[in-house]
Design an enzyme around this catalytic site. Structure first.
Site, PDB file in Angstrom:
ATOM      1  N   GLU A  25       4.791  -6.071   1.451  1.00 53.30           N
ATOM      2  CA  GLU A  25       4.291  -6.512   0.151  1.00 53.30           C
ATOM      3  C   GLU A  25       4.038  -5.344  -0.807  1.00 53.30           C
ATOM      4  O   GLU A  25       2.900  -5.107  -1.202  1.00 53.30           O
ATOM      5  CB  GLU A  25       2.984  -7.290   0.356  1.00 53.30           C
ATOM      6  CG  GLU A  25       3.121  -8.428   1.339  1.00 53.30           C
ATOM      7  CD  GLU A  25       1.787  -9.082   1.679  1.00 53.30           C
ATOM      8  OE1 GLU A  25       1.764 -10.306   1.792  1.00 53.30           O
ATOM      9  OE2 GLU A  25       0.777  -8.371   1.815  1.00 53.30           O
ATOM     10  N   PRO A  26       5.071  -4.622  -1.177  1.00 53.67           N
ATOM     11  CA  PRO A  26       4.844  -3.505  -2.104  1.00 53.67           C
ATOM     12  C   PRO A  26       4.554  -4.023  -3.514  1.00 53.67           C
ATOM     13  O   PRO A  26       5.231  -4.934  -3.994  1.00 53.67           O
ATOM     14  CB  PRO A  26       6.180  -2.754  -2.076  1.00 53.67           C
ATOM     15  CG  PRO A  26       7.196  -3.791  -1.742  1.00 53.67           C
ATOM     16  CD  PRO A  26       6.498  -4.794  -0.854  1.00 53.67           C
ATOM     17  N   GLY A  27       3.548  -3.462  -4.146  1.00 53.24           N
ATOM     18  CA  GLY A  27       3.266  -3.788  -5.538  1.00 53.24           C
ATOM     19  C   GLY A  27       3.477  -2.528  -6.358  1.00 53.24           C
ATOM     20  O   GLY A  27       4.488  -2.343  -7.047  1.00 53.24           O
ATOM     21  N   ARG A  28       2.533  -1.589  -6.187  1.00 53.04           N
ATOM     22  CA  ARG A  28       2.583  -0.307  -6.873  1.00 53.04           C
ATOM     23  C   ARG A  28       3.943   0.392  -6.718  1.00 53.04           C
ATOM     24  O   ARG A  28       4.464   0.942  -7.682  1.00 53.04           O
ATOM     25  CB  ARG A  28       1.484   0.585  -6.288  1.00 53.04           C
ATOM     26  CG  ARG A  28       1.306   1.932  -6.946  1.00 53.04           C
ATOM     27  CD  ARG A  28       0.436   2.845  -6.045  1.00 53.04           C
ATOM     28  NE  ARG A  28      -0.664   2.106  -5.448  1.00 53.04           N
ATOM     29  CZ  ARG A  28      -1.897   2.055  -5.930  1.00 53.04           C
ATOM     30  NH1 ARG A  28      -2.209   2.731  -7.000  1.00 53.04           N
ATOM     31  NH2 ARG A  28      -2.831   1.353  -5.315  1.00 53.04           N
ATOM     32  N   GLY A  61       0.789  -1.225   0.000  1.00 48.75           N
ATOM     33  CA  GLY A  61       0.000   0.000   0.000  1.00 48.75           C
ATOM     34  C   GLY A  61       0.819   1.270   0.000  1.00 48.75           C
ATOM     35  O   GLY A  61       0.270   2.354   0.170  1.00 48.75           O
ATOM     36  N   ARG A  68      -8.272   3.137 -13.831  1.00 48.12           N
ATOM     37  CA  ARG A  68      -8.130   3.748 -12.506  1.00 48.12           C
ATOM     38  C   ARG A  68      -8.763   5.128 -12.398  1.00 48.12           C
ATOM     39  O   ARG A  68      -9.261   5.499 -11.346  1.00 48.12           O
ATOM     40  CB  ARG A  68      -6.656   3.788 -12.086  1.00 48.12           C
ATOM     41  CG  ARG A  68      -6.078   2.386 -11.830  1.00 48.12           C
ATOM     42  CD  ARG A  68      -4.714   2.447 -11.162  1.00 48.12           C
ATOM     43  NE  ARG A  68      -4.779   2.991  -9.831  1.00 48.12           N
ATOM     44  CZ  ARG A  68      -4.459   4.224  -9.491  1.00 48.12           C
ATOM     45  NH1 ARG A  68      -3.996   5.070 -10.395  1.00 48.12           N
ATOM     46  NH2 ARG A  68      -4.588   4.641  -8.256  1.00 48.12           N
ATOM     47  N   CYS A 101     -17.189   3.840 -25.911  1.00 40.40           N
ATOM     48  CA  CYS A 101     -18.529   4.414 -25.979  1.00 40.40           C
ATOM     49  C   CYS A 101     -19.063   4.625 -24.586  1.00 40.40           C
ATOM     50  O   CYS A 101     -19.945   3.891 -24.112  1.00 40.40           O
ATOM     51  CB  CYS A 101     -19.444   3.497 -26.773  1.00 40.40           C
ATOM     52  SG  CYS A 101     -18.876   3.379 -28.453  1.00 40.40           S
ATOM     53  N   GLU A 102     -18.515   5.626 -23.913  1.00 36.45           N
ATOM     54  CA  GLU A 102     -18.792   5.816 -22.486  1.00 36.45           C
ATOM     55  C   GLU A 102     -18.203   7.170 -22.124  1.00 36.45           C
ATOM     56  O   GLU A 102     -17.015   7.415 -22.362  1.00 36.45           O
ATOM     57  CB  GLU A 102     -18.086   4.655 -21.751  1.00 36.45           C
ATOM     58  CG  GLU A 102     -17.695   4.916 -20.327  1.00 36.45           C
ATOM     59  CD  GLU A 102     -18.830   4.660 -19.368  1.00 36.45           C
ATOM     60  OE1 GLU A 102     -19.501   3.639 -19.527  1.00 36.45           O
ATOM     61  OE2 GLU A 102     -19.048   5.507 -18.490  1.00 36.45           O
ATOM     62  N   TYR A 133      -1.553  -1.755 -11.820  1.00 32.32           N
ATOM     63  CA  TYR A 133      -3.021  -1.746 -11.899  1.00 32.32           C
ATOM     64  C   TYR A 133      -3.559  -1.131 -13.188  1.00 32.32           C
ATOM     65  O   TYR A 133      -4.666  -0.595 -13.206  1.00 32.32           O
ATOM     66  CB  TYR A 133      -3.624  -1.061 -10.657  1.00 32.32           C
ATOM     67  CG  TYR A 133      -3.116  -1.679  -9.375  1.00 32.32           C
ATOM     68  CD1 TYR A 133      -3.500  -2.980  -9.043  1.00 32.32           C
ATOM     69  CD2 TYR A 133      -2.230  -1.016  -8.548  1.00 32.32           C
ATOM     70  CE1 TYR A 133      -3.009  -3.594  -7.898  1.00 32.32           C
ATOM     71  CE2 TYR A 133      -1.735  -1.619  -7.399  1.00 32.32           C
ATOM     72  CZ  TYR A 133      -2.135  -2.908  -7.080  1.00 32.32           C
ATOM     73  OH  TYR A 133      -1.637  -3.503  -5.951  1.00 32.32           O
TER      74      TYR A 133
HETATM   75  C1  LIG Z   1      -2.986  -5.165  -3.039  1.00 30.87           C
HETATM   76  C2  LIG Z   1      -2.194  -5.778  -1.966  1.00 30.87           C
HETATM   77  C3  LIG Z   1      -0.842  -5.460  -1.837  1.00 30.87           C
HETATM   78  C4  LIG Z   1      -0.137  -4.470  -2.726  1.00 30.87           C
HETATM   79  O1  LIG Z   1      -0.660  -3.192  -2.638  1.00 30.87           O
HETATM   80  P1  LIG Z   1       0.126  -1.973  -3.329  1.00 30.87           P
HETATM   81  O2  LIG Z   1      -0.766  -0.822  -3.097  1.00 30.87           O
HETATM   82  O3  LIG Z   1       0.271  -2.306  -4.765  1.00 30.87           O
HETATM   83  O4  LIG Z   1       1.444  -1.885  -2.643  1.00 30.87           O
HETATM   84  C5  LIG Z   1      -0.124  -6.074  -0.840  1.00 30.87           C
HETATM   85  N1  LIG Z   1      -0.699  -6.977  -0.007  1.00 30.87           N
HETATM   86  C6  LIG Z   1      -1.987  -7.322  -0.113  1.00 30.87           C
HETATM   87  C7  LIG Z   1      -2.554  -8.327   0.817  1.00 30.87           C
HETATM   88  C8  LIG Z   1      -2.781  -6.728  -1.092  1.00 30.87           C
HETATM   89  O5  LIG Z   1      -4.073  -7.064  -1.183  1.00 30.87           O
END
Ligand SMILES: *Cc1c(COP(=O)(O)O)cnc(C)c1O
Length: 463
Positions: free
Chosen positions: A320-323, A278, A360, A391-392, A421
């Protein structure tokens, strides 16, 4: 602890936020390094290049729209997270942000672990050679088939999300003669987003088992009793696009409180704590994200402090970084199709993609920036809205942005910070074909996810 209300707020699609667009940037041709991937620059002719390749060449060879991913930047960011947490903690990249086999290989090479939350993500991870013990399996409704596949593969952990799942995973593991390492996902009553967080005693959401009312403690009791499970820790994920660390402070305090209760009741100190992901990134120049080493320091200090005051051994931390890893590493390259000035309002710039490649803006009211990338321009700034071809009328990519007023069909524009995302949430709305992901590095471009074809679409339509 409560700050302000959740900022999702009302949607002002038609009313421009006061003062938001009043000052166009001093130089429309400049590229803010905060929002563009690290190898992005303009060449002598004013054309934007990334990984040593200019966008005109990329557009000619791969078409538009296309996601252009800066591999060196991805690896740098992954490594920065890994290094920041050192050997005392584990970094799990959240695959849902964007997953492909090339990405899995990069993560493997850079020493990161991987979160998956479906059979499809698990299949992608395994097929690209991610060792199963470095994979964590998430989700609030994993099917029995998915659980069985994960247990058989030997995933490092399954994150349990409900009372039913505790029994389900235990049963499947036992029937396979395994003891599955698991964490329990708890909801701590903290919802964090950007600069705000709300802390309550309860949390009204589908994920996790509430701490409130002793439910999480009961889940732990049950998990500890089942032979098929090895409970290794507690998991908490509090939100997305977070800049303010104080939400993590409250969350860690509450999770450590549970660890203490577990020790007092069962005489066991669980060895791990997962604080989720997050962490925020810069979508526009107004955003100021923190560096991984600052985040690592803050989170480690928070957990250590909380454990000291609870007289617990500090558990191994995972994040758990994704973004925060993939988000800034890609931009979406579009070709301008039409330019439609609306007197006294703004100019609508239509591109050859839209909500099918970036949902998004429509879904979350997300803000993005945009730039003319196929040339420089000295023309005066115009207030623009970048829209797609669907079309929106809610098909908006960038709500408010300044672009040069000589913008014309055929120009290439790019929207930065679309690594997370966007491709992973892309759709075939209007039977539009999902764009490719082109990875660039040191003068070479490589398609890592190819463009969808009409044949792909028709193959699923069996008549
Ligand atoms: C979505 C999610 C993440 C990653 O979130 P980011 O905003 O991309 O860092 C990590 N852990 C869990 C459990 C998630 O659901």
């Amino acid at each position: 602890m409560s700050r302000s209300a959740h900022p999702a707020g009302p949607r002002h699609a038609d009313v421009l936020p006061e003062g938001h667009y009043s000052a166009p940037p001093a130089d429309l041709n400049s590229l803010d390094p905060k929002v563009w991937s690290r190898t992005v620059t303009r060449d002598d002719l004013g054309v934007v290049t990334v990984g040593g390749i200019d966008v005109k060449t990329l557009a000619e060879e791969h078409g538009t729209p296309a996601y252009v991913l800066d591999e060196a930047d991805f690896r740098d960011r992954a490594r920065a997270w890994r290094t920041a947490f050192g050997t005392e903690a584990d970094v799990f990249y959240a695959g849902k942000a964007f997953l492909s086999r090339a990405v899995v290989r990069w993560l493997h090479e850079e020493g990161l672990n991987l979160d998956v939350c479906s059979g499809g993500e698990l299949a992608t991870a395994l097929s690209a050679g991610m060792p199963a013990d470095r994979i964590a399996f998430h989700g609030n409704n994993k099917s029995s088939e998915e659980i069985e596949r994960a247990v058989r593969a030997g995933v490092g952990r399954i994150v349990l999300d409900s009372f039913q799942e505790i029994v389900r995973v235990a049963h499947i593991a036992q029937s396979l003669g395994r003891r599955q390492r698991v964490q329990i996902r708890v909801t701590v009553g903290v919802e964090a987003h950007t600069h705000e967080f709300i802390a309550t005693a309860h949390e009204d959401q589908k994920f996790g088992i509430p701490l409130a009312g002793g439910q999480a403690a009961e889940a732990v009791r049950r998990a500890l009793r089942l032979d098929g499970l090895e409970l290794i820790g507690i998991h908490s994920h509090i939100g997305s696009q977070i800049f303010d660390m104080s939400g993590f402070e409250v969350a860690a305090h509450r999770v450590v409180g549970l660890l203490k209760d577990i020790r007092d009741e069962h005489g066991v100190e669980l060895p791990e704590i997962d604080l989720g992901g997050g962490l925020g990134i810069a979508y526009t120049s107004d955003d100021d994200p923190r560096e991984p080493h600052e985040i690592a320091k803050a989170l480690t200090e928070i957990v250590t402090r909380e454990c000291e005051s609870a007289r617990l051994r500090t558990p191994r931390i995972s994040v758990e970084p994704g973004r925060a890893i993939v988000g800034p590493t890609a931009f979406t390259l579009y070709e301008v199709g039409t330019v439609k000035p609306l007197d006294g309002l703004r100019t609508y710039v239509s591109v050859d993609g839209g909500m099918s490649d970036n949902i998004r803006t429509a879904l979350y009211d997300a803000e993005y920036s945009v730039a003319l990338v196929s040339r420089v321009s000295d023309a005066a700034p115009m207030l623009a809205r970048v829209v797609g071809k669907h079309c929106e009328s809610g098909d908006i990519v960038v709500k408010d942005a300044f672009l040069p007023s000589d913008l014309a069909p055929g120009d290439l524009i790019a929207v930065p910070a679309t690594g997370a995302y966007c491709r992973s949430m892309a759709s075939n709305y209007n039977h539009v074909l999902r764009p490719p992901v082109v990875a660039v590095r040191e003068g070479e471009a490589r398609v890592i996810v190819r463009r969808e074809t009409e044949e792909d679409l028709l193959r699923l339509d069996v008549g």
